[in-house]
Design a protein around this motif. Sequence first.
Motif, PDB file in Angstrom:
ATOM      1  N   LEU A 221      -2.259  17.717  -1.219  1.00 54.01           N
ATOM      2  CA  LEU A 221      -2.002  17.814  -2.653  1.00 54.01           C
ATOM      3  C   LEU A 221      -3.305  18.000  -3.431  1.00 54.01           C
ATOM      4  CD1 LEU A 221       0.211  17.485  -4.840  1.00 54.01           C
ATOM      5  CD2 LEU A 221      -0.442  15.123  -4.973  1.00 54.01           C
TER       6      LEU A 221
ATOM      7  N   THR B  15     -13.498  12.701   0.482  1.00 55.08           N
ATOM      8  CA  THR B  15     -12.412  11.715   0.515  1.00 55.08           C
ATOM      9  C   THR B  15     -11.746  11.712   1.881  1.00 55.08           C
ATOM     10  OG1 THR B  15     -10.791  13.295  -0.275  1.00 55.08           O
ATOM     11  CG2 THR B  15     -11.895  11.981  -1.938  1.00 55.08           C
TER      12      THR B  15
ATOM     13  N   GLU C 118       1.242   4.167  -2.834  1.00 51.96           N
ATOM     14  CA  GLU C 118       1.007   5.593  -2.606  1.00 51.96           C
ATOM     15  C   GLU C 118       2.191   6.424  -3.068  1.00 51.96           C
ATOM     16  OE1 GLU C 118      -1.759   7.227  -1.612  1.00 51.96           O
ATOM     17  OE2 GLU C 118      -2.662   5.269  -1.894  1.00 51.96           O
TER      18      GLU C 118
ATOM     19  N   ILE D  35      -7.785   7.916  -4.803  1.00 50.27           N
ATOM     20  CA  ILE D  35      -7.956   8.035  -3.343  1.00 50.27           C
ATOM     21  C   ILE D  35      -9.026   7.055  -2.879  1.00 50.27           C
ATOM     22  CG2 ILE D  35      -8.797   9.538  -1.505  1.00 50.27           C
ATOM     23  CD1 ILE D  35      -7.375  11.805  -2.708  1.00 50.27           C
TER      24      ILE D  35
ATOM     25  N   PHE E 149       0.836  -1.211   0.000  1.00 55.18           N
ATOM     26  CA  PHE E 149       0.000   0.000   0.000  1.00 55.18           C
ATOM     27  C   PHE E 149       0.866   1.254   0.000  1.00 55.18           C
ATOM     28  CE2 PHE E 149      -1.726   3.281   2.852  1.00 55.18           C
ATOM     29  CZ  PHE E 149      -2.744   3.753   2.060  1.00 55.18           C
ATOM     30  N   VAL E 150       1.906   1.259   0.853  1.00 52.18           N
ATOM     31  CA  VAL E 150       2.761   2.442   0.949  1.00 52.18           C
ATOM     32  C   VAL E 150       3.465   2.693  -0.382  1.00 52.18           C
ATOM     33  CG1 VAL E 150       4.763   3.415   2.108  1.00 52.18           C
ATOM     34  CG2 VAL E 150       3.066   2.207   3.424  1.00 52.18           C
TER      35      VAL E 150
ATOM     36  N   ILE F 255       0.061   9.474   5.087  1.00 60.67           N
ATOM     37  CA  ILE F 255      -0.160   9.437   3.636  1.00 60.67           C
ATOM     38  C   ILE F 255      -1.419  10.209   3.281  1.00 60.67           C
ATOM     39  CG2 ILE F 255      -0.725   7.912   1.725  1.00 60.67           C
ATOM     40  CD1 ILE F 255       1.126   5.858   2.960  1.00 60.67           C
TER      41      ILE F 255
ATOM     42  N   ILE G   9       1.442   9.284  -5.685  1.00 63.22           N
ATOM     43  CA  ILE G   9       1.669  10.711  -5.445  1.00 63.22           C
ATOM     44  C   ILE G   9       2.582  11.266  -6.531  1.00 63.22           C
ATOM     45  CG2 ILE G   9       2.687  12.376  -3.850  1.00 63.22           C
ATOM     46  CD1 ILE G   9       1.614  10.667  -1.578  1.00 63.22           C
TER      47      ILE G   9
ATOM     48  N   THR H 196       0.888   5.497   9.768  1.00 60.99           N
ATOM     49  CA  THR H 196       1.368   5.596   8.391  1.00 60.99           C
ATOM     50  C   THR H 196       0.254   6.050   7.456  1.00 60.99           C
ATOM     51  OG1 THR H 196       2.668   3.673   8.972  1.00 60.99           O
ATOM     52  CG2 THR H 196       2.710   4.362   6.694  1.00 60.99           C
TER      53      THR H 196
ATOM     54  N   VAL I  95      -1.809  13.353   0.739  1.00 62.07           N
ATOM     55  CA  VAL I  95      -2.647  13.291  -0.459  1.00 62.07           C
ATOM     56  C   VAL I  95      -3.741  14.347  -0.399  1.00 62.07           C
ATOM     57  CG1 VAL I  95      -4.223  11.852  -1.752  1.00 62.07           C
ATOM     58  CG2 VAL I  95      -2.144  10.884  -0.866  1.00 62.07           C
TER      59      VAL I  95
END
Lengths: 494, 112
Positions: free
Chosen positions: B86, B32, A137, A167, A133-134, B79, A141, B75, B83
């Motif tokens: 951004l 979201t 991402e 997302i 998952f990381v 993230i 990104i 974590t 996101v």
Amino acid sequence: MNNIVILPIIIPMITGLFLILFRRNIKLQFLLSLISLSLTGISAAYLAYQVKESGIQTVQVGGWSAPFGISMVADMFSMILVITTSVVAIAGILYASKSIEESRKRYFFYPFYLFLIVGVNGSFITGDIFNLFVCFEVMLIASYILISHGGTKIQLRETVKYVLVNIVSSALFLVGIAYLYAITGTLNMAHISMRIAEVGQDGLLTTVSIVFLVVFSMKAALFLFFWLPGSYSAPPTAVAAIFAALLTKVGIYAIFRMFTLVFYHEPHITHLIIGILGAITMIFGAIGAIAYWDLKKIIGYNVIIGVGFIIVGLASFTAVGLTGSIYYLVHDIIIKALLFLIIGTVITLTGTSNLKDISGLIRLHPSLGWMYFITALSLAGIPPLSGFLGKIFITEGSFEANLTWLGAIGLISSLMVLYSVIKIFLYGFLGETTISEEMEKGSTKGIMLPIAVLTFLTISLGLGGELLAPYVNIAVDSLLNPIQYIDAVIGGRN
Amino acid sequence: METIMAIVIGLLFTAGTYLILSKSIIRIILGTSVISHGVHLLILTMGGLKKGGPPLLGSDTTSFTDALPQALVLTAIVINFAVTALFLVIGFRTYKVLGTDDTDKLRGIEDE
């Protein structure tokens, strides 16, 4: 324990961080990125050699042994993909260095390009589902930034859609991880596989597997592809090419990993669903590819057909089918980058993406025209070229698994692919030349090299498929016997 | 406690989905964010809520709480922050450049 496993992630990451310091020196940035991508490819090739000689290589980060720490695993399947990624990334950066405007490059184009590769390689190598998952991402990104980099109107609009889709699917990914953790109590993929093998894959776990399938389908544009044709037509050519080559493949890789390593106990449910999704993807993709006269739309839908076709090999779940899938994955990464680069060049030359306004380009650019012809044939799987091997093995696998309808849809979709790309050749390259050299909006100066390299690769991959065979066989073997993977990670052989 | 959490998570998902389905970009971004909060709570709940003492060496309890979900949520939150930030910037830029934050009016712009 083999610390080289981590190099394909670390090298581009450190280079990317380093490049931020040299904001103004674009030449140096380009050179350093090129060197670091080459080193990434070399380290992956060395790892592939080690995997061939002495089995799957792992590294337990920080020395915490497998179920507790984070494992990085280099098996042949992921190494083949990492090597191909490096090759395509080098071709992409060569093209980018000549085609991306200086203003964009000065705003950290190269660092984000490298971070994208970090995420892609990380997803291929990691053996821990949360780390997957990381890495997703990290990759996403970087891709959000690359797709909006430059900030034209169409880019911004497509970025909003692309970010939103991703997302939501990342949120669902976390939901899946949460359920899986609640059921198995572990995050290490090898350990999850062991636990599921012990307790059996009941209805609940199959449902969780479908959650993962939905998530990865969204990222791989399998069935849930509505966002793809728009998003991939917005960014500059080099970025679109690298997206088409790599981003969907990471989703496909995740589907392969999950459904060969973890959820392989109920293939008559999960793999049948995968097959049906693949069939629908191919049908809709083919309809899209032949319906449009817009170059960007045609090649966008071709990406979707490719995804559907690769998945057929997994749906068949036979050795032949998986062999075909791996061949086709390598082929598809190279050919999609090549296709996007050539069509991007055509659009730069003519200034339009409407096929009806383009004609007779081959008079002015014979080499581009003939390389496009090779690409078109390879894409459709005409024998001496690289698409053929994958296509024949996947079709054979689907027949072997009594999924004749799936193989048939695959073959019909290849005809549609052939029609859609030959249409571009017939109308865009052949015929009366409508523009002269002075009327062109750009030039091919300096950007033919990556195209030529990739064309050479697609030919040599087709002719030299035999040389690749031992590596592919090792990869298929470890995909079909998850115990090898589990032993390498948990077994304490290191 | 788990039941209450399940209901809260469900409500967050509902609210988030409702917001994402609206037309304004800023409401979509908030949607979201709300969904992500639901997901984070789900991870915490799925790992098991507080069952015993902290998992430390030398503590006297015999039952321990699983510490891993907290690490995962940490974590995931980082993230999600990145996101969302951004996405807000991209949403704002889209509003400035295209002159609207209504997703319906985004189609049919001239450089297409």
